[in-house]
Design a protein around this motif. Structure first.
Motif, PDB file in Angstrom:
ATOM      1  N   ASN A  34       0.836  -1.203   0.000  1.00 58.74           N
ATOM      2  CA  ASN A  34       0.000   0.000   0.000  1.00 58.74           C
ATOM      3  C   ASN A  34       0.868   1.249   0.000  1.00 58.74           C
ATOM      4  O   ASN A  34       1.884   1.318   0.703  1.00 58.74           O
ATOM      5  CB  ASN A  34      -0.906   0.025   1.243  1.00 58.74           C
ATOM      6  CG  ASN A  34      -1.846  -1.155   1.277  1.00 58.74           C
ATOM      7  OD1 ASN A  34      -2.444  -1.513   0.270  1.00 58.74           O
ATOM      8  ND2 ASN A  34      -1.956  -1.782   2.432  1.00 58.74           N
ATOM      9  N   LEU A  35       0.463   2.240  -0.762  1.00 59.56           N
ATOM     10  CA  LEU A  35       1.198   3.495  -0.837  1.00 59.56           C
ATOM     11  C   LEU A  35       1.150   4.203   0.504  1.00 59.56           C
ATOM     12  O   LEU A  35       0.078   4.384   1.093  1.00 59.56           O
ATOM     13  CB  LEU A  35       0.601   4.395  -1.933  1.00 59.56           C
ATOM     14  CG  LEU A  35       1.305   5.722  -2.166  1.00 59.56           C
ATOM     15  CD1 LEU A  35       2.733   5.499  -2.663  1.00 59.56           C
ATOM     16  CD2 LEU A  35       0.522   6.551  -3.174  1.00 59.56           C
ATOM     17  N   PHE A  36       2.314   4.609   1.002  1.00 61.21           N
ATOM     18  CA  PHE A  36       2.423   5.324   2.277  1.00 61.21           C
ATOM     19  C   PHE A  36       2.767   6.790   2.029  1.00 61.21           C
ATOM     20  O   PHE A  36       2.129   7.686   2.553  1.00 61.21           O
ATOM     21  CB  PHE A  36       3.475   4.646   3.151  1.00 61.21           C
ATOM     22  CG  PHE A  36       3.616   5.237   4.516  1.00 61.21           C
ATOM     23  CD1 PHE A  36       2.621   5.067   5.463  1.00 61.21           C
ATOM     24  CD2 PHE A  36       4.736   5.962   4.858  1.00 61.21           C
ATOM     25  CE1 PHE A  36       2.745   5.615   6.730  1.00 61.21           C
ATOM     26  CE2 PHE A  36       4.871   6.511   6.112  1.00 61.21           C
ATOM     27  CZ  PHE A  36       3.872   6.334   7.058  1.00 61.21           C
ATOM     28  N   LEU A  37       3.790   7.030   1.206  1.00 62.99           N
ATOM     29  CA  LEU A  37       4.231   8.372   0.829  1.00 62.99           C
ATOM     30  C   LEU A  37       4.674   8.359  -0.621  1.00 62.99           C
ATOM     31  O   LEU A  37       5.082   7.323  -1.144  1.00 62.99           O
ATOM     32  CB  LEU A  37       5.433   8.822   1.678  1.00 62.99           C
ATOM     33  CG  LEU A  37       5.232   9.068   3.151  1.00 62.99           C
ATOM     34  CD1 LEU A  37       6.587   9.267   3.824  1.00 62.99           C
ATOM     35  CD2 LEU A  37       4.356  10.284   3.376  1.00 62.99           C
ATOM     36  N   GLN A  38       4.646   9.529  -1.245  1.00 63.91           N
ATOM     37  CA  GLN A  38       5.210   9.674  -2.583  1.00 63.91           C
ATOM     38  C   GLN A  38       5.936  11.006  -2.667  1.00 63.91           C
ATOM     39  O   GLN A  38       5.548  11.974  -2.030  1.00 63.91           O
ATOM     40  CB  GLN A  38       4.128   9.556  -3.646  1.00 63.91           C
ATOM     41  CG  GLN A  38       2.960  10.489  -3.473  1.00 63.91           C
ATOM     42  CD  GLN A  38       1.837  10.166  -4.429  1.00 63.91           C
ATOM     43  OE1 GLN A  38       2.041   9.527  -5.450  1.00 63.91           O
ATOM     44  NE2 GLN A  38       0.638  10.610  -4.103  1.00 63.91           N
TER      45      GLN A  38
END
Length: 158
Positions: free
Chosen positions: A39-43
């Motif tokens: 799952n995406l946490f930061l970008q």
């Protein structure tokens, strides 16, 4: 615990994230930090056009958390970090710079919080450990965070 960006990023135990880099042409790149479930946490999106180095860190929903800009013509590569996408002095969170302009093998960076009145003493130091395999963050002499770099290779046979 020390909260610099937000309390949601302060945790009492290690968190495993995978960082993936994506190149978008010659001057643009982005990074994604994913949790163990993918799952995406930061970008982080960045651009180096017109010699302006700027990166925007966003949360998983795409909302800007902070913007990092390199100050032009500094020998110690100083970056200013502001809340959201602001560049206003009142929204500055911290600045970071190399501890010396002559670093060759082992990198050390100094972090100064915006409210630091003694510009000679950093609030934190980020130190690269042997052969770029880890980075350690110190508050004074206390280790407060560590990033371990793991190399992985994927082989595809047809």
């Amino acid at each position: 615990m020390v909260s610099v960006v937000g309390d949601v990023f302060c945790v009492p135990c290690p968190v495993e994230l995978t960082v993936k880099k994506k190149n978008h042409g010659l001057f643009d790149s982005s990074y994604e930090a994913l949790d163990v479930n993918g799952n995406l946490f930061l970008q982080v999106n960045g651009s180096f056009r017109n010699f302006q180095k700027k990166r925007v860190m966003r949360d998983a929903a795409g909302l800007p958390l902070l913007t990092m800009r390199e100050k032009a013509l500094t020998s110690r590569h100083r970056w200013a970090v502001h809340r959201g996408e602001s560049s206003d002095r009142n929204d500055m969170i911290f600045s970071v710079q190399r501890s010396s302009s002559l670093q060759i093998t082992k990198f050390r960076h100094e972090v100064f919080l915006a409210n630091n009145i003694n510009e000679d003493i950093p609030n934190f130091q980020v130190v690269e450990s042997s052969l770029c395999q880890s980075y350690r963050v110190y508050g004074g002499t206390t280790l407060i965070a560590e990033v371990l770099k793991r190399l992985s290779f994927t082989f595809i046979f047809h």
